[in-house]
Design a protein around this motif. Structure first.
Motif, PDB file in Angstrom:
ATOM      1  N   ASP A   8      33.893  48.630  25.914  1.00 56.64           N
ATOM      2  CA  ASP A   8      34.881  47.569  26.116  1.00 56.64           C
ATOM      3  C   ASP A   8      36.024  47.847  25.156  1.00 56.64           C
ATOM      4  N   ASP A  54      32.940  47.627  30.812  1.00 61.00           N
ATOM      5  CA  ASP A  54      33.982  46.696  31.216  1.00 61.00           C
ATOM      6  C   ASP A  54      34.814  47.384  32.295  1.00 61.00           C
ATOM      7  N   THR A  82      32.228  42.048  33.398  1.00 62.98           N
ATOM      8  CA  THR A  82      33.661  41.855  33.619  1.00 62.98           C
ATOM      9  C   THR A  82      34.001  40.416  33.956  1.00 62.98           C
TER      10      THR A  82
END
Length: 216
Positions: A8, A54, A82
């Motif tokens: 991420d 992500d 997400t």
């Protein structure tokens, strides 16, 4: 131990996920990545079991990384974590072969459960993610041929199986669906397995989307 990589681009998100996952005695976060390309390199370097990806990341987005993951870490399973913004992302997420899809506001216990399921070779799709995906695609009616094909496939289901499938499309968990239908959670789980087998779907999201197509 289940070896996990968290990818991420937001350091605080990575730190929060690490804190949640390492609270489980059987999970170890062995690496963190700030973009999709770094995630692939680290997945190979650390021989991870599960990669949390992500979607929105620089250099290489999460879904592109997901598509390349088998070349870098053939045994690794991927969970897409997400907020799901654009419809195109949702479509790609459903068809890219991840072991699961969760929203970023997923409860900590559910995140741990998803990692364990992925490591065990099982697809995990949170009820919230299922509902979000179906709602995101609801504005796009299926083409006539696809709708007709969906209706033919759903004809194989019994009335009770159709009831269970409708509740999955609403985003209900097995336990909540059982409460609605006055069944045990184990019974609903059996129905879900039977539904997926009859419809030849890999997960509950694909089954819910098939049901949506049949109504177009």
């Amino acid at each position: 131990m289940i070896r996990v990589l968290v990818a991420d681009d937001e350091p605080l998100i990575r730190a929060g996920i690490r804190m949640i996952l390492t609270s489980a005695e059987d999970i170890d976060v062995v690496a963190e990545a700030a973009d999709g390309r770094q995630a692939l390199e680290l997945a190979r370097e650390h021989a991870v079991d599960v990669v949390l990806l992500d979607i929105q990341m620089p250099v290489l987005d999460g879904l592109s990384a997901l598509a390349e993951l088998p070349r870098y870490a053939p045994g690794a399973k991927a969970l897409v974590l997400t907020t799901f913004g654009e419809r195109e992302n949702v479509l790609r997420a459903v068809t890219s072969g991840g072991a699961g899809f969760l929203l970023k506001d997923t409860a900590p216990a559910e995140l741990i459960l998803a990692v364990r399921a992925a490591a065990g070779g099982h697809a995990f799709l949170s009820p919230a993610a299922t509902r979000h995906i179906v709602d995101s695609l609801a504005a796009t009616p299926a083409a006539g041929a696809r709708a007709e094909a969906a209706r033919r496939r759903l004809a194989a289901l019994s009335p009770r199986e159709r009831e269970v499938l409708d509740l999955l499309g609403e985003g209900l968990s097995n336990a909540d669906a059982g409460s609605r239908l006055h069944m045990s959670e184990a019974t609903v789980k059996t129905y879900v397995s039977r539904i997926l087998a009859k419809l030849q779907c890999e997960n509950r999201v694909q089954a819910a989307l098939l049901a949506r197509d049949a109504l177009s």
